[in-house]
Write an enzyme that holds these catalytic residues in place. Structure first.
Site, PDB file in Angstrom:
ATOM      1  CB  SER A 256      18.103  58.567  38.618  1.00 18.73           C
ATOM      2  OG  SER A 256      18.553  57.224  38.676  1.00 18.73           O
ATOM      3  CE  LYS A 257      13.245  58.418  31.083  1.00 15.08           C
ATOM      4  NZ  LYS A 257      11.899  58.163  31.556  1.00 15.08           N
ATOM      5  NE  ARG A 258      22.297  55.827  36.250  1.00 16.20           N
ATOM      6  CZ  ARG A 258      22.973  55.332  37.265  1.00 16.20           C
ATOM      7  NH1 ARG A 258      23.456  54.121  37.209  1.00 16.20           N
ATOM      8  NH2 ARG A 258      23.182  56.063  38.329  1.00 16.20           N
ATOM      9  CG  HIS A 259      17.862  53.053  39.916  1.00 13.78           C
ATOM     10  ND1 HIS A 259      18.724  54.117  39.743  1.00 13.78           N
ATOM     11  CD2 HIS A 259      18.569  52.085  40.531  1.00 13.78           C
ATOM     12  CE1 HIS A 259      19.901  53.793  40.241  1.00 13.78           C
ATOM     13  NE2 HIS A 259      19.831  52.576  40.729  1.00 13.78           N
ATOM     14  N   GLY A 260      14.393  53.081  36.521  1.00  8.33           N
ATOM     15  CA  GLY A 260      13.003  52.831  36.106  1.00  8.33           C
ATOM     16  C   GLY A 260      12.271  54.127  35.844  1.00  8.33           C
TER      17      GLY A 260
END
Ligand code: GLU
Length: 489
Positions: A256-260
């Site tokens: 997911s975007k939360r991790h990069g």
């Protein structure tokens, strides 16, 4: 069998790296067996459309080096490859399903559906359209149904899923899959505005476009039983199914975007090379040999086997991607790097740099960096003479002692007299000097690096000096010695 595969993105945003992997595996498979690769734009869900997304998806795919044989703007014999241009077709097929009792009309209002969901929630049941209690052609009867249809009442067409019958199919990667009809919803096929849902349009098009293998992400696996039912209801032969493993973060959660970064666009902007990204993505779920990591597109195609793709989720290992980029930076022609670097140097205001000079600097530094844009910062002293603020203070303290000027000045004077400004000639001169004075290499090389670059790290120093040229090197040495003499370090 004629192999025809498709990548079928919905234009709802940038191309996700998961989408890139799906496109790539379809491409590798098609090319490995001499098949046809199609791109089809699935834009039936009008509420999720993002303006410009279709163009950006296609641009990202082009950038990645994935080529299509048929699709919007490319051609082929199957009509437009954009679903919004094929709406009449889906309606026609929805009516065929009504005709053979594989689908039915349902007249429930959104509010009624909502109330049904609430009831199910309260009773601890999974959300599912309850055919026996809702307003549809079975509960209302033929007469009433006809009346409602004639009165322009809003309706949807739903798939009639056989209750408590096993729906079975074979997945190339997962083997036999079986789901009970009890666990499959009576999927809406045609919405009340007359637009088809993904399921109907997808199956109709895969059949119409003679798709032989549906290769897509694991997140579509729950949809497949519905698609299998549709194929059966139409009396069509099913394609082969292959659901690719999920992409995971390091902690095994879904990528997911939360991790990069997750979009191809992001990686492109960060300076990743297209082939480094596709090489990396190709190995998320499959590896042709086991230990080799760097593959050309031709090698990937030659080695691709759909049945060798793993079932388990694949970890998106970002440091490995960065490493892979550095490997590609060393491999590709310097002129290729130049194309990416020249505008960055321009943007930083480094002007009057000759192309040959920039090419030599690229050659000098490319082993030490991971990205094209790193050349700008890491090699800053090659683009412009460092000014006083550019010198690393700690390095000065460490390498410039009280007697260093005295020790280094005679060597600088010999440099000044050197006619042949090559690294080999400089090397001879330095070795001679060190022998005369009984000194170790580091005693002069560190101060020289400091004077010429201001930085504690860099590529081979004598090559660096050769590329900078004699005049520039001497100016830097002299400036430093003057500052040292004036106590201005
Ligand atoms: N339109 C779907 C998507 O956006 C396609 C899924 C499939 O390949 O069937 O991924």
């Amino acid at each position: 069998m004629n192999v025809r595969v498709r990548f079928a993105p919905s234009p709802t945003g940038y191309l996700h790296v998961g989408g890139l992997r799906t496109a790539l595996y379809n491409y590798l498979f098609a090319r490995s067996v001499g098949g046809v690769m199609i791109i089809r734009i699935e834009d039936t869900d009008r509420s999720r459309l993002v303006p410009g997304a279709q163009e950006s998806l296609i641009e990202s795919l082009n950038w990645s080096g994935i080529e299509f044989d048929e699709g919007p703007g490319i051609g082929g014999d199957y009509g437009p490859y954009v679903q919004s241009q094929r709406f009449d077709l889906y309606k026609k097929y929805a009516n065929i399903l009504i005709g053979n009792d594989s689908a039915y009309y349902a007249f429930d209002t959104p509010r009624e559906i909502e109330a049904m969901r609430e009831r199910q929630k309260k009773a601890g049941l999974a959300p599912k359209y309850d055919r026996s209690t809702m307003k549809n052609q079975y509960t209302l009867g033929k007469e009433k149904t006809k009346q409602l249809l004639d009165s322009a009442q809003k309706y949807v067409i739903r798939l009639k899923v056989p209750f408590s019958e096993d729906i079975k199919f074979k997945d190339v990667i997962r083997g036999d899959v079986s789901v009970n009809g009890r666990d499959v919803d009576d999927q809406v096929l045609l919405k009340s505005d007359g637009f088809p849902t993904y399921h109907l349009a997808n199956v109709v098009d895969d059949h119409a476009m003679e798709i032989s293998h549906v290769i897509r992400g694991e997140e579509w696996l729950p949809s497949t039983p519905k698609h299998v039912l549709l194929y059966k209801a139409f009396g069509w032969e099913q394609p082969a199914w292959a659901h690719l493993p999920l992409l995971l973060n390091n902690n095994k959660s879904k990528l997911s975007k939360r991790h990069g970064d997750v979009s191809v666009e992001d990686f492109k902007e960060k300076g990743y090379l297209p082939h480094a990204l596709t090489n990396f993505v190709a190995l998320l779920g499959w590896n042709p040999s086991g230990d080799q990591e760097i593959y050309s597109m031709e090698e990937l195609i030659a080695g691709f086997k759909l049945e060798k793709v793993n079932k388990g989720g694949a970890i998106f290992d970002r440091p490995k991607l960065e490493w892979m980029n550095s490997m590609y930076l060393r491999k590709i022609p310097v002129t290729e790097i130049y194309k990416g670097l020249a505008p960055l140097l321009d943007g930083k205001g480094y002007s009057n740099l000759e192309q040959n000079y920039v090419l030599s600097v690229i050659n000098l530094l490319k082993e030490r960096i991971n990205f094209t844009h790193d050349f700008v910062e890491f090699g800053s002293y090659m683009w412009q003479r460092p000014d006083e603020n550019d010198f690393d203070e700690k390095y000065i303290k460490k390498q410039w002692k009280e007697n260093t000027a005295e020790l280094i000045t005679p060597l600088i004077e010999r440099f000044r007299l050197l006619g042949d400004w090559t690294k080999d000639a400089m090397h001879l001169l330095v070795v001679e000097y060190l022998e005369e004075k009984g000194l170790k290499f580091g005693a002069v090389m560190h101060p020289l690096r400091l004077m010429a670059t201001g930085k504690p790290v860099g590529a081979d120093l004598l090559t660096t000096l050769q590329i900078l040229g004699k005049d520039e090197s001497m100016v830097r040495f002299d400036n430093f010695l003057t500052r040292s003499k004036n106590g201005k370090l």
